[in-house]
Design an enzyme around this catalytic site. Structure first.
Site, PDB file in Angstrom:
ATOM      1  N   HIS A 173      45.742  55.295  15.877  1.00  0.00           N
ATOM      2  CA  HIS A 173      45.417  55.607  17.500  1.00  0.00           C
ATOM      3  C   HIS A 173      46.576  54.823  18.179  1.00  0.00           C
ATOM      4  CE1 HIS A 173      41.925  55.353  20.555  1.00  0.00           C
ATOM      5  NE2 HIS A 173      43.062  55.630  21.170  1.00  0.00           N
ATOM      6  N   HIS A 218      49.090  55.905  21.504  1.00  0.00           N
ATOM      7  CA  HIS A 218      49.501  56.783  22.543  1.00  0.00           C
ATOM      8  C   HIS A 218      51.227  56.444  22.779  1.00  0.00           C
ATOM      9  CE1 HIS A 218      45.531  58.046  23.820  1.00  0.00           C
ATOM     10  NE2 HIS A 218      45.044  57.044  23.261  1.00  0.00           N
ATOM     11  N   GLU A 253      34.276  55.007  24.136  1.00  0.00           N
ATOM     12  CA  GLU A 253      34.771  53.828  24.542  1.00  0.00           C
ATOM     13  C   GLU A 253      34.386  53.330  25.983  1.00  0.00           C
ATOM     14  OE1 GLU A 253      38.939  54.847  26.068  1.00  0.00           O
ATOM     15  OE2 GLU A 253      39.638  52.895  25.983  1.00  0.00           O
ATOM     16  N   ASP A 265      46.523  51.193  20.204  1.00  0.00           N
ATOM     17  CA  ASP A 265      46.192  52.109  21.467  1.00  0.00           C
ATOM     18  C   ASP A 265      47.418  52.243  22.443  1.00  0.00           C
ATOM     19  OD1 ASP A 265      44.755  53.840  22.845  1.00  0.00           O
ATOM     20  OD2 ASP A 265      43.220  52.161  23.814  1.00  0.00           O
TER      21      ASP A 265
HETATM   22  N1  ADE Z   1      45.171  57.372  27.265  1.00  0.00           N
HETATM   23  C1  ADE Z   1      46.016  56.179  26.825  1.00  0.00           C
HETATM   24  N2  ADE Z   1      45.049  55.377  26.383  1.00  0.00           N
HETATM   25  C2  ADE Z   1      43.761  55.847  26.434  1.00  0.00           C
HETATM   26  C3  ADE Z   1      42.548  55.267  26.222  1.00  0.00           C
HETATM   27  N3  ADE Z   1      42.274  53.805  25.552  1.00  0.00           N
HETATM   28  N4  ADE Z   1      41.520  55.817  26.393  1.00  0.00           N
HETATM   29  C4  ADE Z   1      41.598  56.965  27.063  1.00  0.00           C
HETATM   30  N5  ADE Z   1      42.794  57.543  27.387  1.00  0.00           N
HETATM   31  C5  ADE Z   1      44.005  57.023  27.047  1.00  0.00           C
HETATM   32 ZN    ZN Z   2      43.397  55.610  23.100  1.00  0.00          ZN
END
Ligand code: ADE
Ligand code: ZN
Length: 345
Positions: free
Chosen positions: A18, A20, A201, A279
């Site tokens: 996970h 980005h 989340e 993340d």
């Molecule tokens: N985009 C980047 N990080 C994110 C996250 N933690 N939750 C939702 N969208 C995201």
């Molecule tokens: Zn994320």
């Protein structure tokens, strides 16, 4: 004989599931790319950027994350961004990653899809060649946009669909349930791609149910709020559903008040296939190793828990079964060669 916690975790073969890639943009690189591309930044210096990273919730973070991504313009920018991440992953003892990118963040401001994807793909090839790190790419739809815009992005992605391992769903969760994207994910599954969704989340357990029952996800990203629903927990454990949990992200976005309150230990004790991930590490203060070590200290993860987490990162990956088996054997060999008690340093 004892061994330091951070040295043990660094040596443990691990995958990150996970991440980005836009969330790995460190302030130093943000300034470098802004200068390279003639983009004006609303910050006086690097310290001012870091001071701005004080978030009360997901949306406050997303506003800065999308603003920061404006400096990414050329294929070389995307390549450099991804290579910087792979070097950090390698230094943390990561050997495999499955990373998200948000094409709509870039195509909406006129950057061609090809620029983004080709820059990332060239970095993935270089990381494998020079670092021995493998990586799969996951296209992610922005859930604050419409399902029609997601379909449009899927059409733009057509020439590269065989280069992606899956399609995910991210951005502002509240008010944008998985069911909003039922039709486009049916099309994604029809194309033979894996399906993922951020769920639970900030959103309620109902969003996790929708991700499972309507999108038919192969993995849940985050999933923290599933713990509020005992029936859902039983189901996730029974089905061996992977949760890609991100402890330092949860702390920075106020999903937990204190890392001592983080549910990671509880998730493992409930038999959930939880994993640890970073993340958006440039915004949340720690890459993969820091997430493991700080969580282990805060909630007393045992040596057994840490090995289980590393195992989960491969069993929950989309790697072919033979590669998963090879990585699990490497974990077993490492554990056998490093039998000492862990000390929290
Ligand atoms: N985009 C980047 N990080 C994110 C996250 N933690 N939750 C939702 N969208 C995201
Ligand atoms: Zn994320």
């Amino acid at each position: 004989m004892s061994v330091s916690l951070s040295a043990f975790v660094r040596g443990l073969p691990k995958a990150e599931l996970h991440l980005h890639i836009e969330g790995t943009l460190e302030p130093e690189l943000m300034f470098e790319l802004a200068a390279r591309n003639g983009v004006a930044l609303p910050y006086a210096d690097i310290e001012a950027v870091r001071r701005a990273y004080d978030f009360a919730n997901l949306q406050e973070f997303l506003d800065l994350y999308y603003a920061g991504a404006q400096v990414l313009r050329t294929q070389r920018d995307f390549h450099d961004l991804a290579m910087a991440y792979f070097r950090r992953l390698h230094a943390d003892g990561g050997v495999h990653a499955e990373i998200f990118f948000d094409p709509q963040t870039h195509t909406e401001r006129g950057i061609p899809f090809a620029t983004v994807v080709e820059g990332l793909l060239s970095a993935i090839a270089e990381a494998e060649r020079t670092l021995g790190v493998t990586c799969g790419l996951i296209l992610s739809f922005l859930r604050h946009l419409s399902e029609e815009q997601a379909f449009e992005t899927l059409r733009e992605a057509e020439p590269w669909l065989d280069k992606f391992i899956g399609v995910g769903l991210d951005s502002s969760e509240l008010g944008h349930p998985p069911s909003k994207f039922a039709r486009v994910f049916a099309e994604v599954r029809r194309r033979g791609l894996k399906v993922l969704a951020h769920a639970g989340e900030e959103g309620p357990p109902e969003y996790v149910h929708e991700a499972l029952d309507i999108l038919h996800v192969d993995r849940i990203d985050h999933g923290n709020r599933a713990l509020e629903d005992a029936t859902l927990v039983t189901r996730l454990a029974r089905e061996g559903m992977t949760l890609t949990v991100c402890p330092l992200s949860n702390l920075k976005l106020c999903v937990v008040r204190d890392l001592h309150d983080h549910p990671m230990k509880r998730m493992l004790d409930l038999g959930l296939r939880a994993t640890i991930n970073s993340d958006d590490p440039a915004y949340f203060g720690g890459y993969l190793l820091a997430n493991y070590v700080e969580t282990a200290r805060a909630v007393n993860l045992s040596r057994y828990d840490l090995i289980q987490l590393a195992r989960n990162s491969f069993t929950g990956s989309f790697l072919p079964a033979a590669d998963v088996a090879r990585h699990l054997a490497e974990i077993d060999a490492y554990a056998a060669q490093n039998p000492g008690e862990l000390v929290a340093s």
